[in-house]
Design an enzyme around this catalytic site. Structure first.
Site, PDB file in Angstrom:
ATOM      1  N   SER A 166       1.038  -1.628   0.164  1.00 34.56           N
ATOM      2  CA  SER A 166      -0.070   0.208   0.483  1.00 34.56           C
ATOM      3  C   SER A 166       0.978   1.272   0.152  1.00 34.56           C
ATOM      4  O   SER A 166       1.204   1.406  -1.290  1.00 34.56           O
ATOM      5  CB  SER A 166      -1.097  -0.232   1.221  1.00 34.56           C
ATOM      6  OG  SER A 166      -1.904   1.188   0.985  1.00 34.56           O
ATOM      7  N   ASP A 269      -9.802  -4.528  -4.757  1.00 36.00           N
ATOM      8  CA  ASP A 269      -9.475  -3.116  -4.494  1.00 36.00           C
ATOM      9  C   ASP A 269      -9.637  -2.033  -5.432  1.00 36.00           C
ATOM     10  O   ASP A 269     -10.136  -1.855  -5.901  1.00 36.00           O
ATOM     11  CB  ASP A 269      -8.465  -3.067  -4.311  1.00 36.00           C
ATOM     12  CG  ASP A 269      -7.346  -2.866  -3.098  1.00 36.00           C
ATOM     13  OD1 ASP A 269      -7.893  -1.494  -3.007  1.00 36.00           O
ATOM     14  OD2 ASP A 269      -6.336  -2.850  -2.767  1.00 36.00           O
ATOM     15  N   HIS A 299      -8.500  -4.908  -0.953  1.00 36.32           N
ATOM     16  CA  HIS A 299      -6.893  -5.105   0.142  1.00 36.32           C
ATOM     17  C   HIS A 299      -5.954  -5.357   1.383  1.00 36.32           C
ATOM     18  O   HIS A 299      -6.923  -5.320   1.730  1.00 36.32           O
ATOM     19  CB  HIS A 299      -6.824  -2.778   0.313  1.00 36.32           C
ATOM     20  CG  HIS A 299      -5.480  -2.102   0.130  1.00 36.32           C
ATOM     21  ND1 HIS A 299      -5.266  -1.899  -0.631  1.00 36.32           N
ATOM     22  CD2 HIS A 299      -5.284  -1.512   1.534  1.00 36.32           C
ATOM     23  CE1 HIS A 299      -3.840  -1.158  -0.185  1.00 36.32           C
ATOM     24  NE2 HIS A 299      -3.944  -0.979   0.967  1.00 36.32           N
TER      25      HIS A 299
END
Length: 327
Positions: A166, A269, A299
């Site tokens: 991320s 996601d 995610h």
């Protein structure tokens, strides 16, 4: 309360229960992680903490398999940079530590998991600078006449990979661009490739997956919006070059020579469209890009459930990527 007194500060932003920002600009952080899971330390992986940036009080966590076969074999080095929207997260959070245990064990690698300064106290580019400081620390170890033997006895400084989850994936991308192919300024350290796990990119125009993604997603639009609002430099927009690699003011990546990059994202996601566009554009510019999409997954699926079927599949993909790009 008299009419002339100042009202007490009130909460204006909150992130996963661990970060609270108040109207007077003050910030309160909880010592408890947002992932309340047990740490699975069975002794098969050894670890320790090392300070790599005394000026900012930053440390990293080193991991290595307890047993090596053969014992004299050097192991590749994998950086794992945690996520958290540049606002939360730590090398010490149990979800991060558990995933690093798996990476070290399954990949037979030395794993380096650095912390970095967090927003809003330290807005971008602080996190990017700290990621760079972490790889420079590894270079210093490789060059030192008195290195940390816990690391130097096992680390193959010629086979280094940088991965990030991320926000950590965003940091990894920016390091790839800054260092360029073959990472000449890091010698004798040689970065062989990058693993971007759902990299956190943004832009002023919402993508289709951001606009239409489920509101109850693990990383929903409200949280994405909050993370960017707290981490982007004051006065800048989500088209800042560190946020949007293809923004109107972002330098073109077409002529940049890059090491191989593995790009991974879940099909559900909200970042999916941006991540897919990133991989597609770079591939069209003949960069060495491998794009993997896990249909229906959200995610961070690999750290939320690190032992799932899909997480195991991802581990095999990362293992193959490292093997294909090692010297």
């Amino acid at each position: 309360m008299s009419s002339g007194s100042t009202p007490p500060p009130y909460e204006v932003d909150e992130c996963r229960g661990v970060l609270r920002v108040y109207s007077d600009g003050s910030v309160v952080r909880s010592s408890k992680p947002s992932f309340d899971v047990p740490v699975h330390d069975d002794g098969s992986v050894l670890w320790k903490d090392v300070e790599f940036d005394p000026a900012h009080g930053l440390s990293l966590r080193l991991y290595k398999p307890a047993a090596r076969s053969p014992a004299s074999a050097k192991l590749p080095v994998l950086f794992y940079i945690h996520g958290g929207g540049f606002c939360i997260g730590s090398r010490g959070w149990p979800n991060c530590q558990n995933y690093c245990f798996r990476l070290a064990s399954e990949l037979r690698a030395v794993v380096v998991s650095p912390d970095y300064r967090l927003a809003p106290e330290n807005r971008l580019p602080a996190a990017i600078e700290d990621g760079f400081a972490a790889v420079k620390w590894l270079q210093a170890q490789a060059e030192s006449e008195e290195p940390d033997e816990w690391l130097s006895r096992v680390a193959d400084y010629g086979n280094v990979f940088v991965s990030g989850d991320s926000a950590g994936g965003n940091i990894a991308h920016n390091l790839a661009v800054r260092l360029g192919a073959r990472s000449p300024e890091l010698g004798p350290v040689r970065i062989r490739g990058y693993v971007l796990l759902a990299p956190f990119f943004g832009g002023t125009v919402r993508s289709k997956s951001e606009a239409e993604g489920p509101k109850d997603a693990f990383l929903n639009w409200e949280l994405i919006d909050r993370f960017w609002r707290l981490s982007i430099p004051i006065g800048e927009t989500r088209d800042h070059p560190l946020v949007n690699p293809f923004g109107p003011s972002s330098p073109s990546l077409e002529g940049v020579d890059l090491d191989p990059i593995l790009v991974v994202v879940g099909g559900s996601d909200l970042l999916k469209d941006r991540v897919e566009e990133y991989a597609t554009r770079l591939k069209n510019w003949r960069k060495k890009i491998e794009y993997v999409e896990f249909e229906g997954l959200q995610h961070g699926f690999f750290t939320i459930d690190p032992n799932s079927k899909h997480s195991n599949e991802l581990m095999l993909i990362i293992k193959r990527f490292l093997a294909q790009n090692s010297s």
